[in-house]
Design a protein around this motif. Sequence first.
Motif, mmCIF file in Angstrom:
data_model
loop_
_atom_site.group_PDB
_atom_site.id
_atom_site.type_symbol
_atom_site.label_atom_id
_atom_site.label_comp_id
_atom_site.label_asym_id
_atom_site.label_seq_id
_atom_site.Cartn_x
_atom_site.Cartn_y
_atom_site.Cartn_z
ATOM 1 N N ILE A 78 -5.563 -5.766 -4.051
ATOM 2 C CA ILE A 78 -4.676 -5.922 -2.891
ATOM 3 C C ILE A 78 -4.182 -4.558 -2.409
ATOM 4 O O ILE A 78 -4.161 -4.281 -1.207
ATOM 5 N N ASN A 79 -3.789 -3.696 -3.345
ATOM 6 C CA ASN A 79 -3.311 -2.367 -2.950
ATOM 7 C C ASN A 79 -4.414 -1.535 -2.308
ATOM 8 O O ASN A 79 -4.167 -0.793 -1.358
ATOM 9 N N THR A 80 -5.641 -1.665 -2.810
ATOM 10 C CA THR A 80 -6.767 -0.958 -2.198
ATOM 11 C C THR A 80 -6.992 -1.451 -0.780
ATOM 12 O O THR A 80 -7.210 -0.651 0.137
ATOM 13 N N GLY A 81 -6.925 -2.757 -0.585
ATOM 14 C CA GLY A 81 -7.076 -3.312 0.762
ATOM 15 C C GLY A 81 -5.961 -2.863 1.689
ATOM 16 O O GLY A 81 -6.201 -2.526 2.851
ATOM 17 N N LYS A 82 -4.743 -2.844 1.166
ATOM 18 C CA LYS A 82 -3.607 -2.400 1.968
ATOM 19 C C LYS A 82 -3.760 -0.941 2.384
ATOM 20 O O LYS A 82 -3.544 -0.586 3.547
ATOM 21 N N ASN A 83 -4.171 -0.104 1.446
ATOM 22 C CA ASN A 83 -4.369 1.310 1.764
ATOM 23 C C ASN A 83 -5.505 1.505 2.761
ATOM 24 O O ASN A 83 -5.432 2.390 3.619
ATOM 25 N N SER A 84 -6.537 0.683 2.672
ATOM 26 C CA SER A 84 -7.639 0.765 3.633
ATOM 27 C C SER A 84 -7.169 0.384 5.033
ATOM 28 O O SER A 84 -7.531 1.034 6.018
ATOM 29 N N VAL A 85 -6.374 -0.668 5.120
ATOM 30 C CA VAL A 85 -5.852 -1.094 6.428
ATOM 31 C C VAL A 85 -4.958 -0.015 7.020
ATOM 32 O O VAL A 85 -5.024 0.275 8.216
ATOM 33 N N VAL A 88 -7.211 2.818 8.318
ATOM 34 C CA VAL A 88 -7.873 2.437 9.575
ATOM 35 C C VAL A 88 -6.862 2.423 10.708
ATOM 36 O O VAL A 88 -7.153 2.873 11.821
ATOM 37 N N GLY A 89 -5.662 1.916 10.439
ATOM 38 C CA GLY A 89 -4.626 1.920 11.465
ATOM 39 C C GLY A 89 -4.267 3.319 11.911
ATOM 40 O O GLY A 89 -4.059 3.581 13.099
ATOM 41 N N ASN A 90 -4.197 4.254 10.968
ATOM 42 C CA ASN A 90 -3.908 5.641 11.331
ATOM 43 C C ASN A 90 -5.016 6.248 12.166
ATOM 44 O O ASN A 90 -4.754 7.024 13.088
#
Length: 99
Positions: A78-85, A88-90
């Motif tokens: 979950i944390n890896t997915g959150k960091n990826s999002v 990408v948002g940045n």
Amino acid sequence: MIWIALIGIVILVLFFEKFKDMKKVFLPIFLIGIILLIYFSISPKLKTQELEFNSPKAILNSVMVYSSIIGESIMSVINTGKNSVIAVGNVIKGNQTED
């Protein structure tokens, strides 16, 4: 990226449709693979724990250790997915400010 996932799903569906009759062969191989994956992912952490299976309390303790390992793995995903999002948002935000 979504197209790659859709193509992968279509290929998997076609693969399983073609080998529908061979399900008796693939199911045990799949289950053995899942069991081996679980064993090899958990065994290093279980070696550091002193687990015993000689009483109900010890079995419950082992289940708690296993649950915590699985929970830790899920939180890592979950944390890896959150960091990826966030990354990408940045990137998207950076692209919008350049216009």
